[in-house]
Write a protein that holds these residues in place. Structure first.
Motif, short mmCIF file in Angstrom:
data_model
loop_
_atom_site.label_atom_id
_atom_site.label_comp_id
_atom_site.label_asym_id
_atom_site.label_seq_id
_atom_site.Cartn_x
_atom_site.Cartn_y
_atom_site.Cartn_z
N LEU A 66 1.08 -0.98 -0.22
CA LEU A 66 0.00 0.17 0.15
C LEU A 66 0.81 1.13 0.02
O LEU A 66 0.34 2.00 -0.44
CB LEU A 66 -1.03 -0.10 1.19
CG LEU A 66 -2.04 -1.22 1.20
CD1 LEU A 66 -2.36 -1.06 2.69
CD2 LEU A 66 -2.89 -0.73 -0.50
N SER A 67 2.03 1.42 0.76
CA SER A 67 2.88 2.05 0.21
C SER A 67 3.52 2.86 -0.55
O SER A 67 3.95 3.99 -1.14
CB SER A 67 4.20 2.37 1.68
OG SER A 67 5.04 1.06 1.28
N LEU A 75 0.76 4.07 -2.71
CA LEU A 75 0.27 5.80 -2.85
C LEU A 75 1.39 6.47 -3.72
O LEU A 75 1.76 6.45 -4.50
CB LEU A 75 0.94 6.26 -1.67
CG LEU A 75 -0.02 6.11 -0.26
CD1 LEU A 75 0.47 6.82 0.97
CD2 LEU A 75 -1.78 6.23 -0.67
N ARG A 134 5.83 11.96 3.57
CA ARG A 134 5.63 10.49 2.78
C ARG A 134 7.36 9.44 2.75
O ARG A 134 8.37 8.82 1.63
CB ARG A 134 5.61 10.80 1.27
CG ARG A 134 4.11 11.70 0.42
CD ARG A 134 4.37 11.44 -0.28
NE ARG A 134 3.02 12.57 -0.93
CZ ARG A 134 1.89 11.92 -1.46
NH1 ARG A 134 1.82 10.58 -1.29
NH2 ARG A 134 1.26 12.51 -0.98
N TYR A 141 8.42 6.28 3.40
CA TYR A 141 8.11 4.86 3.71
C TYR A 141 8.65 4.39 4.62
O TYR A 141 8.05 3.27 5.14
CB TYR A 141 7.58 5.28 2.19
CG TYR A 141 6.47 5.26 1.37
CD1 TYR A 141 5.51 5.62 1.84
CD2 TYR A 141 6.63 5.53 -0.14
CE1 TYR A 141 4.07 6.79 1.32
CE2 TYR A 141 6.15 6.80 -0.75
CZ TYR A 141 4.92 6.79 -0.30
OH TYR A 141 3.98 7.82 -0.89
#
Length: 432
Positions: free
Chosen positions: A2-3, A6, A394, A396
């Motif tokens: 999911l990261s 994005l 962001r 991650y």
């Protein structure tokens, strides 16, 4: 996964921001972006394989900025030909830094119009006008030819056909998982620091807040539930239950702000510090001195977490004890003439421990969720604030590392609850 799904990245935000990079040319920023992708490993595929549309251009993640990436994807999906869409896109990019020539403002307006449109009629008419404006120059001819080829060879249904690609071990997930097995959670995108070091520094602050909140909440919930079960606790139950229901309705951030206004503001009672965890000392300071310096900063966050979680925990403890109070062994213990307190603490409590242990095993991960809000409001440099900052930036590797640590704590809490099951009931230990 999911990261990585994005949109956007930390590097793209920095390069597009009003900073040192914004003063450079488009080519230098693209080179810096490519270097950032190679340094962080984002130039590799995400997983061992990928399933995408046949119209998706290869290497689209390398395009900077993100608006250009979106334009190329829209062109490829609209016309179903990734090769011709890429050729048209590259021809259009040749006009990002045009040479000085007549009609510069008109040319710039037409180029901006092409960047904002994928309509075939608009592309055809605009490229023709650019060719005429440039009076047959090579740039205009290449752009018009690329546009004509793209429009003339449309494959609208190709976007519906899936394309499978096998990438092997040269992917981001394999690299990350291999490093995790070796104790390496990666490097932060913001400061290139080791993620495990950042998390350890943050956990050192958050741990004390979680520990005292969990101990105080468990102790108060247990004593209140015992008080409610007692025959003489009826009046206390009628008095305290409305207060607990009222606390349960207050959101955690509202309660944190109220505590700040009431007990950390000069307008009311400035008894505690407003934010942070005080000065950080190294070297000669002993552990008790360090704890004494941190204690005033932890009072309001701990009180906030206790007040937010106390109603639910107390209700669950009370229901568990109330169910056990109707059992046969409880009536037998009362018939023997044992005092009410001894019946509750020696007989009822031990048999009511199973749902209590299960509840406490899920209490620590729930506290972590509350700490995210608390540490943000009180500006505490803990794991919750680190999680928020990594989301906003962001970052991650830090984000995934924090989530991994929280999941690890959850697994450990369930393992500890299994051990306590055996201590609470010897029959579980003796069962084959």
């Amino acid at each position: 996964m999911l990261s990585r799904l994005l949109p956007g990245s930390f590097g793209a935000q920095i390069l597009e921001a009003e900073s040192f990079y914004s003063k450079g040319s488009q080519g230098s920023r693209e080179a810096a972006y490519q270097a950032y992708l190679q340094r962080t490993g984002l130039d590799q595929p995400v997983f061992y394989f990928s399933i995408s549309s046949s119209a998706e251009p290869a290497g689209i993640r390398h395009i900077f900025p993100e608006s250009d990436r979106l334009l190329l994807r829209q062109l490829a999906w609209q016309y179903g030909n990734p090769e011709l869409a890429t050729a048209y896109f590259r021809a259009l990019k040749q006009f990002d830094n045009p040479v000085e020539q007549p009609g510069q403002l008109q040319l710039k307006a037409r180029i901006q119009k092409l960047h904002a449109s994928i309509d075939p009629e608009t592309i055809s008419s605009t490229t023709d006008s650019i060719y005429q404006l440039l009076q047959g120059q090579q740039q205009g001819l290449v752009l018009r030819s690329a546009a004509e080829a793209l429009i003339g060879d449309r494959q609208p249904y190709r976007a519906l056909w899936p394309a499978f690609s096998w990438h092997g071990v040269h992917n981001q997930y394999h690299r990350w998982f291999s490093d995790v097995l070796q104790g390496d959670l990666g490097k932060s995108y913001r400061d290139s620091g080791a993620v495990q070091d950042l998390i350890l520094q943050a956990v050192g602050t958050t741990w004390w807040i979680l520990f005292f909140s969990m101990v105080l909440t468990g102790f108060l919930a247990l004593e209140l539930s015992i008080l409610f079960v007692r025959q003489k606790g009826g009046k206390w139950r009628r008095l305290l239950l409305p207060l607990l229901f009222f606390l349960d309705r207050i959101p955690v951030f509202i309660l944190a702000l109220l505590l700040l206004i009431l007990f950390a503001s000069p307008a009311f009672l400035q008894l505690f510090p407003v934010y942070g965890m005080g000065a950080y000392y190294v070297g000669s300071q002993s552990w008790p001195e360090r704890f004494a310096s941190l204690f005033p900063y932890m009072v309001l966050p701990v009180i906030c977490l206790v007040c937010v979680n106390l109603p639910y925990i107390t209700n669950q403890f009370y229901r568990s004890l109330a169910d056990v109070s109707q059992a046969d062994f409880t009536r037998t213990a009362k018939a023997k003439g044992l005092s009410e307190g001894r019946v509750i603490r020696r007989h009822m409590l031990r048999n009511a421990l199973f749902p209590i242990i299960t509840l406490l095993s899920d209490f620590l991960p729930a506290l972590v969720a509350g700490v995210v809000v608390i540490e943000t409001v009180f500006a505490i440099p803990g794991i919750g604030r680190l999680l928020i900052e990594s989301v906003l930036a962001r970052d991650y590797p830090v984000l995934v590392g924090v989530v991994l640590v929280v999941a690890l704590f959850r697994v450990i809490s369930h393992f500890v609850s299994d051990l306590f099951y055996g201590l609470a009931d010897p029959r579980i230990r003796l069962r084959s």
